[in-house]
Write an enzyme that holds these catalytic residues in place. Structure first.
Site, PDB file in Angstrom:
ATOM      1  N   CYS A  16     -13.718 -12.921  37.527  1.00  0.00           N
ATOM      2  CA  CYS A  16     -13.077 -13.947  36.690  1.00  0.00           C
ATOM      3  C   CYS A  16     -12.542 -13.331  35.398  1.00  0.00           C
ATOM      4  O   CYS A  16     -11.600 -12.582  35.440  1.00  0.00           O
ATOM      5  CB  CYS A  16     -14.073 -15.093  36.435  1.00  0.00           C
ATOM      6  SG  CYS A  16     -13.278 -16.612  35.898  1.00  0.00           S
ATOM      7  N   HIS A  45     -16.432 -16.661  42.030  1.00  0.00           N
ATOM      8  CA  HIS A  45     -17.704 -16.194  41.466  1.00  0.00           C
ATOM      9  C   HIS A  45     -18.745 -15.978  42.558  1.00  0.00           C
ATOM     10  O   HIS A  45     -19.508 -16.895  42.871  1.00  0.00           O
ATOM     11  CB  HIS A  45     -18.254 -17.238  40.485  1.00  0.00           C
ATOM     12  CG  HIS A  45     -17.521 -17.292  39.190  1.00  0.00           C
ATOM     13  ND1 HIS A  45     -17.823 -16.469  38.134  1.00  0.00           N
ATOM     14  CD2 HIS A  45     -16.497 -18.076  38.776  1.00  0.00           C
ATOM     15  CE1 HIS A  45     -17.015 -16.740  37.113  1.00  0.00           C
ATOM     16  NE2 HIS A  45     -16.196 -17.718  37.480  1.00  0.00           N
ATOM     17  N   GLU A  47     -21.488 -14.496  42.339  1.00  0.00           N
ATOM     18  CA  GLU A  47     -22.853 -14.625  41.800  1.00  0.00           C
ATOM     19  C   GLU A  47     -23.312 -16.087  41.773  1.00  0.00           C
ATOM     20  O   GLU A  47     -24.489 -16.365  41.646  1.00  0.00           O
ATOM     21  CB  GLU A  47     -22.939 -14.001  40.395  1.00  0.00           C
ATOM     22  CG  GLU A  47     -22.433 -14.849  39.232  1.00  0.00           C
ATOM     23  CD  GLU A  47     -20.911 -14.860  39.087  1.00  0.00           C
ATOM     24  OE1 GLU A  47     -20.200 -14.399  40.006  1.00  0.00           O
ATOM     25  OE2 GLU A  47     -20.424 -15.347  38.037  1.00  0.00           O
TER      26      GLU A  47
END
Lengths: 762, 234
Positions: B86, B203, B205
């Site tokens: 990002c 994302h 994660e």
């Protein structure tokens, strides 16, 4: 340390009028929102005529926003205590124990007036303020929610406000990196001139990290930290305590401008400072800026403060003490530093590229003293500033107009002939019932990797790292109910909030409230305020959800027209085991759909009447608080035994809309359902009435008997009403004499398409 | 294996990346402040998401001047692994470690929801644990994720197989509905020519634990751990 000015030695010397300041006249006093009687009290506390600076300080501290003058006596009626409450009302935020050594700080606050004139910055700075209230308790903010009430979307002005508020709240929260976990958005002509923008924040900390906004320890240093002080937002607290009028757009300079990047630095620096042990107390310079932060910190600890405004970093030269004290520039904090540890504090602040200035110190004389370059400009006993605000109990009488609306004859709308499928699809397209995805797609909902249930369900759910637990949170208030019957509306707001939490598998724990009302000096408004607080007190006591703080926003009127009374409830609950978290969406074909609670013949105050007939009228649905509590206990028992696949609150839009919401799972394929209702009720009330105390659940057919037995044991009505069908099937809800039938794909298109069509199609 | 997560003022996914590496993957991971000049010889450098310097001027445009970015460039130049997620992707583009730029989303709105991305190549250190063509469900949350590069660069990216992730529908098809931001060629993530620097907008994660609804992002961290373990042995 700063020289004590005239206060050292032989007792306080009265400050001299400052050259250039206006003289004190009756007009000036009135302009500051103070009555002649209140002014006399000020003179009594000082023993002399106030200076211009002192008048400004009193005006802010004794405004409704800071002093709660028209609400304090009512607020005392709310339950505030429970064994799990660590911090009740009076601090920056309430705090409860959530087990495992952790505590949860949470609070809701309004930013109605600024958002009415500058929606983007109004909402953005609302988020900023509520984040600071939470991290100044030592907690790391982990979620925000927003409760929004606007006028009808047909108005281009309302669309402008709605769009601006969502962008403003989103941009600020996204940048700081706090996930949005939900909230609500309502549209009704009752909010045409005055949108209601309430924002709630939750933060988690280790219990021992709790810090309070106190300024104790004589000689400890006061530091102004963060952004410089400018001329924005001067007298915002007083502005927020007045009605809006035709010329309110001219008040735009009183709206502050937010800088989320500085906020993020302030957040990290503040938490590091608190952990460092170098500081005694910390507080946001929010409403009424330096004045309220310093006075409240001194007031809470019974000490005094002396501040020299010449030492406050300012954005522009030539600012007067009056302006510096009352500025509401954003992203500023007042920090009380252990004497001698200023350099350590400065080192932490430097790392985060923040400015800090020593502006004064704590004294033992109980006085709020302001110097300008060493010369006294204000010298006020601190206690009357924070505790001496006169409080009033006003006359309250219900308005005749509302009574007539409540008692109106609804029989012409009670069903009979009509195409219920067409009614249903039209209703589902109402901005009050359609998917809120247009809103929460603009909010980061997954940052911090703790969002277990994202916006769009009954409640938002967060995991608590290091424990098996989750926190569930929701905000609730139907202004229409509260308008038509304030006590009932407030009871429903509490009951529905608790029901939302129970549907996700959480035990409701505590409440933060935001009382948004019109001008309390009008008897029919004070009546609304009193009845709503009484209803809230009763319901919060029954659900054992004490109120740990909140916010009061009065004078929400434009050109004399008040908003609907809107007592927003923000409620938090605990899920003991996240394995048991339950969602609103149906999960599997062939599951049985069960209704807990009873359908009734009530159509009053419904979205059906508003969306189909433009009517705000009738009695809001009856709410039996004890039955609600028992229903929720039964629901939690079913969830605890792992019997349910889904659970969803039945509220606005009635049973038909609740069923549709469970069939339409955002991001998944919609499923068909077939529901048969046996109740001998008029079809409009049966499908669209908003009877309270109902929950739609689904379960594996193999578990149905156990669900029934549990319901019986609690004495909760329980009816098998249908089955979950296949992906892409038909949505069918039928009664003895009426039927809704539509392709679920079409239902889905209406539900998800309604808000984007209104907002993006221009 | 050791990893560092760089924290810029305004980073807000630094903690999330640290958590996944440390708690889920068991990797020795620490934060490194942007004013540092040395990375301390880690195996993996993560530039996390967020709003470094408030995204003022242009996302990533100020962060690239932070002292640590020079160290990241040296690490990348030696073939060290760099992952930019990002805002990290935006910084990598601004710093010249990856080509192209990320403009405002076509909708001009911040977009936050799950997207589907197709794994275009498993021949990278970041994607070995995936199947070719596997479709992942991973959240995005950005206002400036609209990837753009000049036609020549786009051609080279495609010809060299350096488009690692592409937005698609759930079924893995390109076209209507899959691309959330207007990115050229539906690009969601790319690598540098040497294959050791990856930037992506989604994302991973946030999709690495079942309790959060998707574990589709975990494969990236598993790929990296496997790759680096192999490198250490070799």
């Amino acid at each position: 340390m700063i020289a004590g000015g005239g206060a050292n030695g032989s007792g306080p010397a009265a400050p001299e009028p400052r050259p250039g300041d206006p003289g004190i006249t009756a007009e000036l006093v009135a302009d500051h929102g103070l009555s002649p009687e209140e002014y006399d009290k000020i003179v009594g506390h000082l023993g002399r005529t106030p200076t211009f600076t002192e008048l400004g300080v009193f005006s802010a501290m004794w405004s409704e926003h800071c002093g709660y003058k028209n609400s304090k006596r009512l607020l005392r009626l709310l339950p505030t205590e429970a064994p799990w409450v660590i911090q009740g009302p009076g601090e920056n935020a309430g705090v409860i124990d959530i087990g495992g050594g952790y505590a949860l700080a949470f609070k809701i606050e309004s930013h109605n007036h600024p958002s009415a004139v500058e929606p983007y910055q109004g909402a953005a700075t609302g988020i900023g303020g509520i984040l600071r209230d939470v991290f100044t308790m030592g907690a790391r903010p982990v979620a925000v929610l927003d409760s929004l009430h606007f006028g009808d979307l047909d108005s281009s002005r309302v669309r402008y406000l709605f769009d601006g508020v969502v962008r403003g709240a989103g941009d600020y929260g996204n940048c700081v990196g706090i996930p949005n976990l939900g909230g609500e958005a309502y549209f009704d002509r009752g909010y045409e001139g005055n949108p209601i923008i309430n924002v709630m924040c939750l933060g988690i900390m280790k219990r021992e990290q709790l810090i309070r906004g106190e300024a104790h320890g004589e000689g400890n240093t006061l530091m102004a930290v963060g952004a410089r002080t400018g001329r924005d937002g001067i007298h915002g607290a007083t502005f927020a305590s007045e009605e809006l009028g035709e010329d309110s757009d001219a008040s735009r300079p009183q709206v502050q401008v937010g800088d989320p990047f500085t906020e993020k630095l302030l957040l990290e620096a503040s938490l590091e400072l608190i952990r460092s042990g170098h500081i005694v107390g910390i507080q946001d310079m929010g409403a009424a800026g330096i004045t309220s932060s310093a006075a409240e910190m001194a007031g809470r600890s019974g000490s005094g403060v002396v501040i020299d405004t010449a030492l406050v970093p300012v954005r522009e030269p030539g600012m007067t003490p009056y302006e510096i004290l009352l500025s509401e520039s954003q992203e500023r904090m007042m920090v009380v530093v252990h004497r001698g540890r200023e350099d350590e504090v400065r080192k932490i602040l430097n790392k985060w590229e923040l400015e800090a200035a020593e502006v004064g110190h704590v004294t033992a004389d109980g006085r709020f003293r302001i110097l300008e370059d060493g010369r006294s400009v204000a010298d006020i006993p601190a206690l009357p500033l924070t505790e001496g605000c006169p409080t009033y109990e006003r006359a309250g009488i219900e308005g005749e107009e509302v009574r007539a609306l409540r008692e109106m004859d609804l029989s012409p709308y009670a069903g009979g002939e009509g195409d219920r499928t067409a009614d249903f699809l039209r209703l589902l397209a109402s901005p009050n019932l359609a998917s809120r995805r247009w809103i929460h797609d603009q909010y980061d909902t997954t940052v911090r990797t703790a969002s277990v249930v994202q916006p769009g369900g009954d409640a938002g759910v967060l995991r608590v790292r290091g424990t098996p637990r989750g926190i569930a949170v929701t905000t609730d208030c139907s202004g229409r109910y509260t308008y038509l019957e304030p006590g009932t509306g407030a009871r429903i707001a509490v009951a529905e909030a608790a029901r939302n939490l129970a549907c996700s598998g959480a035990l409701p724990m505590a409440v933060t409230n935001n009382l948004n009302f019109g001008n309390p000096l009008k008897p029919h408004i004070y009546y609304q305020l009193r009845e709503a607080v009484l209803g809230m007190a009763e319901a919060c006591a029954l659900f054992e959800t004490p109120v740990t703080g909140g916010n009061v926003s009065l004078y929400n009127e434009t050109s004399g027209t008040p908003i609907y009374p809107t007592p927003v409830i923000g409620m938090v609950g605990i899920i003991e085991d996240l394995e048991r978290v339950t969602r609103h969406a149906f999960q599997a074909e062939g599951d049985v759909i069960v209704l807990l609670g009873r359908n009734t013949d009530e159509l009053g105050a419904s979205e059906y009447l508003y969306a189909m007939h433009g009517i705000v009228g009738g009695r809001p649905p009856r709410v039996d608080l004890l039955a609600e509590r028992v229903l929720q206990q039964a629901l939690l028992a079913m969830i605890g035994e792992g019997l349910l696949r889904s659970a969803h609150d039945c509220s606005e839009g009635g049973l038909a809309c609740a069923l549709a919401e469970s069939a339409l799972h955002e991001g998944e394929d919609p499923v068909g359902i077939h529901v048969r209702l046996a109740d001998p009720l008029p079809s409009t009330a049966l499908f669209f009435g908003e009877a309270q105390g109902r929950v739609v659940v689904s379960c594996d057919p193999a578990n149905l008997d156990r669900v029934r037995r549990l319901a019986d044991r609690y004495g909760v009505p329980c009816a098998e009403i249908g089955t979950v069908g296949a992906i892409g099937g038909s949505f069918v809800v039928e009664s003895a004499d009426a039927r809704i039938e539509a392709d679920i794909g079409k239902v889905s298109a209406v539900y998800f398409g309604a808000l984007p069509e209104r907002m993006d199609a221009q | 294996m050791r990893a560092v997560v760089v924290t810029f003022p305004g980073s807000n996914c630094d903690y999330d990346c640290l958590q996944v590496l440390r708690k889920v993957m068991g990797v020795d991971t620490r934060f490194i402040w942007h004013r540092e000049h040395e990375l301390g010889d880690p195996d993996l450098v993560v530039l996390p998401g967020g709003f470094s310097y408030g995204d003022y001027l242009r996302a990533g445009a100020i962060a690239r001047f932070s002292p640590i970015v020079e160290a990241v460039k040296r690490h990348a130049g030696r073939g060290g692994i760099v992952l930019g997620i990002c805002n990290g992707f935006q910084i990598l583009c601004e710093a010249g470690l990856l080509p192209g730029a990320l403009r405002r989303n076509e909708s001009l709105k911040f977009r936050s929801h799950d997207v589907h991305v197709r794994v275009e190549t498993t021949d990278t250190a970041f994607t070995r644990a995936y199947r070719p063509g596997q479709v992942l469900r991973i959240p995005i949350a950005h206002a400036e994720g609209n990837y753009i590069a000049d036609p020549g660069t786009l051609e080279r990216l495609e010809a060299d197989g350096r488009v690692v992730f592409r937005y698609t529908t759930r079924e893995g098809a390109r076209g209507e509905g899959g691309n959330p931001n207007g990115s050229a060629n539906d690009i969601a993530g790319i690598v540098n020519p040497a294959g050791n620097v990856l930037g992506l907008m989604p994302h991973p994660e946030r999709a690495a634990e079942g309790v959060l609804g998707s574990t589709d992002g975990l494969g990236m961290f598993e790929s990296l751990v496997a790759h680096l373990a192999h490198e250490r042995v070799a």
